[in-house]
Enzyme design. Structure first.
Site, PDB file in Angstrom:
ATOM      1  N   LYS A  63     106.030 145.389 117.243  1.00 14.14           N
ATOM      2  CA  LYS A  63     105.626 144.531 118.355  1.00 14.14           C
ATOM      3  C   LYS A  63     106.789 144.292 119.316  1.00 14.14           C
ATOM      4  O   LYS A  63     106.669 144.490 120.527  1.00 14.14           O
ATOM      5  CB  LYS A  63     105.098 143.174 117.841  1.00 14.14           C
ATOM      6  CG  LYS A  63     103.933 143.281 116.887  1.00 14.14           C
ATOM      7  CD  LYS A  63     103.459 141.912 116.406  1.00 14.14           C
ATOM      8  CE  LYS A  63     104.436 141.154 115.523  1.00 14.14           C
ATOM      9  NZ  LYS A  63     104.687 141.784 114.199  1.00 14.14           N
ATOM     10  N   ARG A  88      97.886 134.444 114.962  1.00 13.55           N
ATOM     11  CA  ARG A  88      97.927 135.083 113.647  1.00 13.55           C
ATOM     12  C   ARG A  88      96.886 134.517 112.700  1.00 13.55           C
ATOM     13  O   ARG A  88      96.786 134.968 111.562  1.00 13.55           O
ATOM     14  CB  ARG A  88      99.291 134.815 112.990  1.00 13.55           C
ATOM     15  CG  ARG A  88     100.225 135.965 113.137  1.00 13.55           C
ATOM     16  CD  ARG A  88     101.555 135.588 112.525  1.00 13.55           C
ATOM     17  NE  ARG A  88     102.547 135.887 113.532  1.00 13.55           N
ATOM     18  CZ  ARG A  88     103.634 136.591 113.302  1.00 13.55           C
ATOM     19  NH1 ARG A  88     103.908 137.027 112.104  1.00 13.55           N
ATOM     20  NH2 ARG A  88     104.460 136.839 114.285  1.00 13.55           N
ATOM     21  N   ARG A 132     116.190 147.121 109.507  1.00 14.32           N
ATOM     22  CA  ARG A 132     116.340 146.646 110.900  1.00 14.32           C
ATOM     23  C   ARG A 132     117.680 145.944 111.101  1.00 14.32           C
ATOM     24  O   ARG A 132     118.153 145.217 110.237  1.00 14.32           O
ATOM     25  CB  ARG A 132     115.213 145.658 111.230  1.00 14.32           C
ATOM     26  CG  ARG A 132     115.409 144.963 112.577  1.00 14.32           C
ATOM     27  CD  ARG A 132     114.162 144.249 113.040  1.00 14.32           C
ATOM     28  NE  ARG A 132     113.660 143.298 112.086  1.00 14.32           N
ATOM     29  CZ  ARG A 132     112.464 142.721 112.177  1.00 14.32           C
ATOM     30  NH1 ARG A 132     111.661 142.983 113.190  1.00 14.32           N
ATOM     31  NH2 ARG A 132     112.079 141.865 111.265  1.00 14.32           N
ATOM     32  N   ARG A 159     118.144 139.827 110.210  1.00 13.57           N
ATOM     33  CA  ARG A 159     117.353 138.594 110.170  1.00 13.57           C
ATOM     34  C   ARG A 159     117.258 138.075 108.747  1.00 13.57           C
ATOM     35  O   ARG A 159     117.136 138.844 107.799  1.00 13.57           O
ATOM     36  CB  ARG A 159     115.935 138.875 110.700  1.00 13.57           C
ATOM     37  CG  ARG A 159     115.792 138.521 112.148  1.00 13.57           C
ATOM     38  CD  ARG A 159     114.505 139.010 112.760  1.00 13.57           C
ATOM     39  NE  ARG A 159     113.286 138.598 112.071  1.00 13.57           N
ATOM     40  CZ  ARG A 159     112.060 138.825 112.552  1.00 13.57           C
ATOM     41  NH1 ARG A 159     111.917 139.445 113.724  1.00 13.57           N
ATOM     42  NH2 ARG A 159     110.997 138.443 111.883  1.00 13.57           N
ATOM     43  N   ARG A 196     106.090 137.940 103.454  1.00  8.82           N
ATOM     44  CA  ARG A 196     105.629 138.035 104.851  1.00  8.82           C
ATOM     45  C   ARG A 196     104.499 139.041 104.984  1.00  8.82           C
ATOM     46  O   ARG A 196     103.515 138.808 105.653  1.00  8.82           O
ATOM     47  CB  ARG A 196     106.787 138.537 105.715  1.00  8.82           C
ATOM     48  CG  ARG A 196     107.313 137.542 106.682  1.00  8.82           C
ATOM     49  CD  ARG A 196     108.679 137.984 107.091  1.00  8.82           C
ATOM     50  NE  ARG A 196     108.667 138.835 108.261  1.00  8.82           N
ATOM     51  CZ  ARG A 196     109.605 139.729 108.539  1.00  8.82           C
ATOM     52  NH1 ARG A 196     110.609 139.928 107.702  1.00  8.82           N
ATOM     53  NH2 ARG A 196     109.542 140.421 109.632  1.00  8.82           N
TER      54      ARG A 196
HETATM   55  P1  AP5 Z   1     110.048 145.458 115.485  1.00  9.10           P
HETATM   56  O1  AP5 Z   1     109.667 145.956 116.823  1.00  9.10           O
HETATM   57  O2  AP5 Z   1     111.156 144.492 115.365  1.00  9.10           O
HETATM   58  O3  AP5 Z   1     108.721 144.919 114.718  1.00  9.10           O
HETATM   59  P2  AP5 Z   1     107.887 143.608 114.909  1.00  9.10           P
HETATM   60  O4  AP5 Z   1     106.454 144.004 114.826  1.00  9.10           O
HETATM   61  O5  AP5 Z   1     108.325 142.842 116.092  1.00  9.10           O
HETATM   62  O6  AP5 Z   1     108.257 142.889 113.536  1.00  9.10           O
HETATM   63  P3  AP5 Z   1     108.684 141.393 113.260  1.00  9.10           P
HETATM   64  O7  AP5 Z   1     109.442 141.417 111.973  1.00  9.10           O
HETATM   65  O8  AP5 Z   1     109.330 140.767 114.421  1.00  9.10           O
HETATM   66  O9  AP5 Z   1     107.281 140.740 112.993  1.00  9.10           O
HETATM   67  P4  AP5 Z   1     106.973 139.445 112.247  1.00  9.10           P
HETATM   68  O10 AP5 Z   1     105.566 139.269 112.624  1.00  9.10           O
HETATM   69  O11 AP5 Z   1     107.236 139.459 110.804  1.00  9.10           O
HETATM   70  O12 AP5 Z   1     108.050 138.408 112.779  1.00  9.10           O
HETATM   71  P5  AP5 Z   1     108.064 137.363 113.960  1.00  9.10           P
HETATM   72  O13 AP5 Z   1     109.403 137.295 114.497  1.00  9.10           O
HETATM   73  O14 AP5 Z   1     106.936 137.603 114.886  1.00  9.10           O
HETATM   74  O15 AP5 Z   1     110.341 146.743 114.573  1.00  9.10           O
HETATM   75  C1  AP5 Z   1     110.720 146.593 113.202  1.00  9.10           C
HETATM   76  C2  AP5 Z   1     111.755 147.649 112.835  1.00  9.10           C
HETATM   77  O16 AP5 Z   1     111.144 148.943 112.866  1.00  9.10           O
HETATM   78  C3  AP5 Z   1     112.925 147.748 113.823  1.00  9.10           C
HETATM   79  O17 AP5 Z   1     114.081 148.079 113.115  1.00  9.10           O
HETATM   80  C4  AP5 Z   1     112.513 148.885 114.791  1.00  9.10           C
HETATM   81  O18 AP5 Z   1     113.645 149.537 115.323  1.00  9.10           O
HETATM   82  C5  AP5 Z   1     111.717 149.801 113.867  1.00  9.10           C
HETATM   83  N1  AP5 Z   1     110.595 150.476 114.532  1.00  9.10           N
HETATM   84  C6  AP5 Z   1     109.791 150.001 115.538  1.00  9.10           C
HETATM   85  N2  AP5 Z   1     108.832 150.910 115.865  1.00  9.10           N
HETATM   86  C7  AP5 Z   1     109.021 151.970 115.020  1.00  9.10           C
HETATM   87  C8  AP5 Z   1     108.355 153.232 114.856  1.00  9.10           C
HETATM   88  N3  AP5 Z   1     107.291 153.569 115.632  1.00  9.10           N
HETATM   89  N4  AP5 Z   1     108.809 154.062 113.900  1.00  9.10           N
HETATM   90  C9  AP5 Z   1     109.883 153.741 113.127  1.00  9.10           C
HETATM   91  N5  AP5 Z   1     110.562 152.571 113.247  1.00  9.10           N
HETATM   92  C10 AP5 Z   1     110.136 151.693 114.173  1.00  9.10           C
HETATM   93  O19 AP5 Z   1     107.771 136.030 113.149  1.00  9.10           O
HETATM   94  C11 AP5 Z   1     108.750 135.541 112.264  1.00  9.10           C
HETATM   95  C12 AP5 Z   1     108.238 134.338 111.536  1.00  9.10           C
HETATM   96  O20 AP5 Z   1     107.941 133.271 112.466  1.00  9.10           O
HETATM   97  C13 AP5 Z   1     106.922 134.529 110.759  1.00  9.10           C
HETATM   98  O21 AP5 Z   1     107.144 135.086 109.483  1.00  9.10           O
HETATM   99  C14 AP5 Z   1     106.415 133.094 110.695  1.00  9.10           C
HETATM  100  O22 AP5 Z   1     107.112 132.345 109.735  1.00  9.10           O
HETATM  101  C15 AP5 Z   1     106.782 132.556 112.072  1.00  9.10           C
HETATM  102  N6  AP5 Z   1     105.721 132.808 113.049  1.00  9.10           N
HETATM  103  C16 AP5 Z   1     105.774 133.629 114.139  1.00  9.10           C
HETATM  104  N7  AP5 Z   1     104.622 133.636 114.809  1.00  9.10           N
HETATM  105  C17 AP5 Z   1     103.790 132.801 114.122  1.00  9.10           C
HETATM  106  C18 AP5 Z   1     102.435 132.403 114.303  1.00  9.10           C
HETATM  107  N8  AP5 Z   1     101.698 132.865 115.306  1.00  9.10           N
HETATM  108  N9  AP5 Z   1     101.919 131.522 113.417  1.00  9.10           N
HETATM  109  C19 AP5 Z   1     102.639 131.034 112.386  1.00  9.10           C
HETATM  110  N10 AP5 Z   1     103.921 131.387 112.152  1.00  9.10           N
HETATM  111  C20 AP5 Z   1     104.491 132.259 113.007  1.00  9.10           C
HETATM  112 MG    MG Z   2     109.201 140.946 116.433  1.00 10.77          MG
END
Ligand code: AP5
Ligand code: MG
Ligand code: ZN
Length: 218
Positions: free
Chosen positions: A15, A90, A129, A163, A174
């Site tokens: 994402k 989510r 990552r 992270r 997660r």
């Molecule tokens: P990356 O682009 O960083 O992936 P991402 O989908 O953004 O993953 P996140 O870990 O950020 O998602 P998340 O939902 O767990 O965390 P968030 O911060 O939103 O890519 C990942 C890795 O893969 C990178 O190293 C990248 O280089 C690589 N990559 C990318 N594309 C690739 C490809 N095509 N092929 C190979 N490699 C690739 O949320 C964190 C926390 O916040 C949650 O756990 C929760 O506690 C809280 N939170 C956030 N939003 C909410 C919500 N709406 N409700 C409740 N709690 C929430």
């Molecule tokens: Mg992200």
């Protein structure tokens, strides 16, 4: 016409990576609830104190907290030309809350892009990552190294971090938590004719081509 977008996908689906391309080309604010929580935690704000115990373990932050910050954010003026939500909603409760917000603000959703990746490969991606300490650009030891080793492509700085929730125990939880919520959300937006699926198990550039094809057709 404003592009009001949701980018959904399991942890590590890409994402944040695709969001960088989207905002670069389509010029809209990137609203990542995860980024907002991490910023609040590192600044020690009341929101950060509330969120930390959930994000550290990879659990969801309670809906009323998350809905509150998104509501405030979407009311800001810079979302008028459009916005990109990353990682929100989510839960079905969040999806309903967002529907109320977009109606009140007269900012109807244009599309929901779901980056689809088999959860089995995501553990490996997440634990590999790393992120630039200066500008937040995201890299991967297996799939996306900086062009010059040890130097950020975007800003040229040399320090990186991992992270807290990319530690193996948090990653497992997660994924479990998010897999459970993902299917009902996909149906929710499919029923509303807003859903576009993209295969996220391809090279980063290929995923972007597919995303861009959808966005340019809207
Ligand atoms: P990356 O682009 O960083 O992936 P991402 O989908 O953004 O993953 P996140 O870990 O950020 O998602 P998340 O939902 O767990 O965390 P968030 O911060 O939103 O890519 C990942 C890795 O893969 C990178 O190293 C990248 O280089 C690589 N990559 C990318 N594309 C690739 C490809 N095509 N092929 C190979 N490699 C690739 O949320 C964190 C926390 O916040 C949650 O756990 C929760 O506690 C809280 N939170 C956030 N939003 C909410 C919500 N709406 N409700 C409740 N709690 C929430
Ligand atoms: Mg992200
Ligand atoms: Zn950088």
């Amino acid at each position: 016409m404003a592009l009001n977008l949701i980018l959904m996908g399991l942890p590590g689906a890409g994402k944040g990576t695709q969001a960088e391309f989207i905002v670069d080309k389509y010029h809209m604010p990137h609203i990542s609830t995860g980024d907002m929580f991490r910023a609040a935690i590192s600044n020690g704000t009341p929101l950060g104190l509330k969120a930390k115990s959930f994000t550290d373990k990879g659990n969801l932050v309670p809906d009323e907290v998350t809905n509150g910050i998104v509501k405030q954010r979407l009311a800001q003026k810079d979302t008028e030309p459009g916005f990109l939500l990353d990682g929100y909603p989510r839960t079905l409760d969040q999806a309903d809350a967002l529907a109320d917000m977009t109606e009140q603000l007269h900012k109807p959703l244009s599309a929901v892009i779901n980056i689809d990746v088999d959860p089995k490969i995501l553990t490996k991606r997440l634990t590999a990552r790393f992120i630039c300490k200066n500008c937040g650009a995201t890299y991967n030891k297996l799939y996306h190294m900086p062009k010059v080793d040890g130097t950020c492509d975007v800003c040229g700085h040399h320090e990186f971090y991992q992270r807290d929730d990319d530690k193996p125990e948090a990653v497992q939880n997660r994924l479990k938590v998010n897999v459970k919520m993902n299917t009902p959300l996909i149906s929710y937006y499919k029923d509303r004719d807003l859903l576009f699926n993209v295969n996220g198990d391809q090279d980063i550039d290929k995923v972007w081509q597919d995303v861009d094809k959808i966005l340019s057709s809207l």
